[in-house]
Design a protein around this motif. Sequence first.
Motif, mmCIF file in Angstrom:
data_model
loop_
_atom_site.group_PDB
_atom_site.id
_atom_site.type_symbol
_atom_site.label_atom_id
_atom_site.label_comp_id
_atom_site.label_asym_id
_atom_site.label_seq_id
_atom_site.Cartn_x
_atom_site.Cartn_y
_atom_site.Cartn_z
ATOM 1 N N GLU A 144 33.361 33.074 30.085
ATOM 2 C CA GLU A 144 34.562 32.589 29.661
ATOM 3 C C GLU A 144 35.345 31.982 30.737
ATOM 4 O O GLU A 144 36.007 30.897 30.585
ATOM 5 C CB GLU A 144 35.588 34.172 29.683
ATOM 6 C CG GLU A 144 35.294 34.926 28.657
ATOM 7 C CD GLU A 144 35.735 36.471 28.565
ATOM 8 O OE1 GLU A 144 36.255 36.634 29.728
ATOM 9 O OE2 GLU A 144 35.348 37.220 27.594
ATOM 10 N N SER B 281 34.192 28.316 30.149
ATOM 11 C CA SER B 281 34.750 27.607 29.161
ATOM 12 C C SER B 281 36.186 27.003 29.831
ATOM 13 O O SER B 281 36.599 25.832 29.331
ATOM 14 C CB SER B 281 35.261 28.815 28.026
ATOM 15 O OG SER B 281 35.987 28.278 27.058
ATOM 16 N N LYS C 111 30.154 38.186 30.233
ATOM 17 C CA LYS C 111 31.050 37.518 29.231
ATOM 18 C C LYS C 111 31.925 36.908 30.404
ATOM 19 O O LYS C 111 32.502 35.864 30.020
ATOM 20 C CB LYS C 111 31.873 38.714 28.560
ATOM 21 C CG LYS C 111 30.891 39.083 27.572
ATOM 22 C CD LYS C 111 31.408 40.410 26.955
ATOM 23 C CE LYS C 111 30.518 40.960 25.803
ATOM 24 N NZ LYS C 111 31.190 42.366 25.057
ATOM 25 N N ARG C 112 32.511 37.325 31.520
ATOM 26 C CA ARG C 112 33.638 36.882 32.317
ATOM 27 C C ARG C 112 32.822 35.610 32.867
ATOM 28 O O ARG C 112 33.621 34.019 32.878
ATOM 29 C CB ARG C 112 33.963 37.505 33.389
ATOM 30 C CG ARG C 112 34.648 36.894 34.447
ATOM 31 C CD ARG C 112 35.292 37.706 35.626
ATOM 32 N NE ARG C 112 36.195 36.826 36.250
ATOM 33 C CZ ARG C 112 36.826 37.247 37.470
ATOM 34 N NH1 ARG C 112 36.832 38.390 37.645
ATOM 35 N NH2 ARG C 112 37.557 36.343 38.217
#
Length: 376
Positions: A306, A309, A302-303
């Motif tokens: 993120e 993004s 997920k990092r």
Amino acid sequence: MSVTSITDKNKYLLWVKSGGRCQYRGCNKSLTQDILTKRNFNQAYIAHIVADVPRGPRGDTTRSPLLADDINNLMLLCDTHHRLIDKADVAGHPEPLLLEMKKEHEKRIETVTAIDQDRQSHILTYKANVGVFTPELSYQTVSQYLQPDYFPAMADTIDLSLSNSVQRDRDAAFWSTEVANLEAQFNKKLLQNFAKGEIKHLSIFAFAPIPLLVKLGTLVNDIYKGQVYQKVRTPDTWKLDDDKTEVKYTVVEPANNSKIVALNISLSGGITDDRITSVLGDECDIYTIKIDTPFNDYLKSKRHLEDFSVIIRQLFNKIKTEYGATTPLHIFPAMPIATAVELGRVWMPKADMPLFLYDQNTANGGFTKAIEILNS
């Protein structure tokens, strides 16, 4: 056949622990409703892992009477799997295997039922033909990946796909047809429900050519809460893990002296500048976002998503400052599914530059413009 009278306490406890579903691994059949008539009635069988009599399946002279009414020795099963473990294939279902099945099932039921009500999520699916491959996405396939963070808000997906399309991404009409359908399905199935507050969170599973994934992201946008899932090849999963290991995204900037500006996204593969200038001409400024070793399966946590993004949002702001909000940004992407959707989600339709998205297809001789996303 069981000769033990199991106490009501343990019967009720077993029903609760099993969630009223067959505990045989891979079955999970509801034992309260007929799948055809939808009539509600009890279809369950309570099976002993160690038989309640020594001569029964997996029976034991000492342990059978001790475990006859022990909740840890009982499984809730459908008729098929009750017959399988006690008659058809006793040898293939030893005690350790059945205990493992029971533990897995009850842990899953406990995990799901422990999720707060506000953690419900609607599953959004979208697929389109990629080359000669037509992907398969179904509720049964993807719903498992929501746990333990969310649980499905309904036992189905909100599917935005164009059914039975015979067009491929090499066809000229493919892009306009897919975009028109995607917009129509989004407006029909999501927009009004968002406005009414009926959808609080989306779990997004998509498999399509990159330009369409970006388009999907612009429709969902970051106004709506959602989580984008990524198809990972090794291990085979749709779920990004919680590993905090950093992936270093590097941004390479041009000299800023042309009226045409492009963005080279080299994450899942490398794109050389000459492949871009062969389309746009030599008089173009090329920004590049890349990682040290581009490859298909780099996005695993997920990092990683993120961080991408944040980087792409900062880059949009910088390029807009340099070239103005009305100058189109030509995007040449080699990137994972989730990053493409996320790129679309962070793009702001009223403030950011128009996006001209290109697709690489050998059948068409390389990169060709596929979709224009205009600001409003």
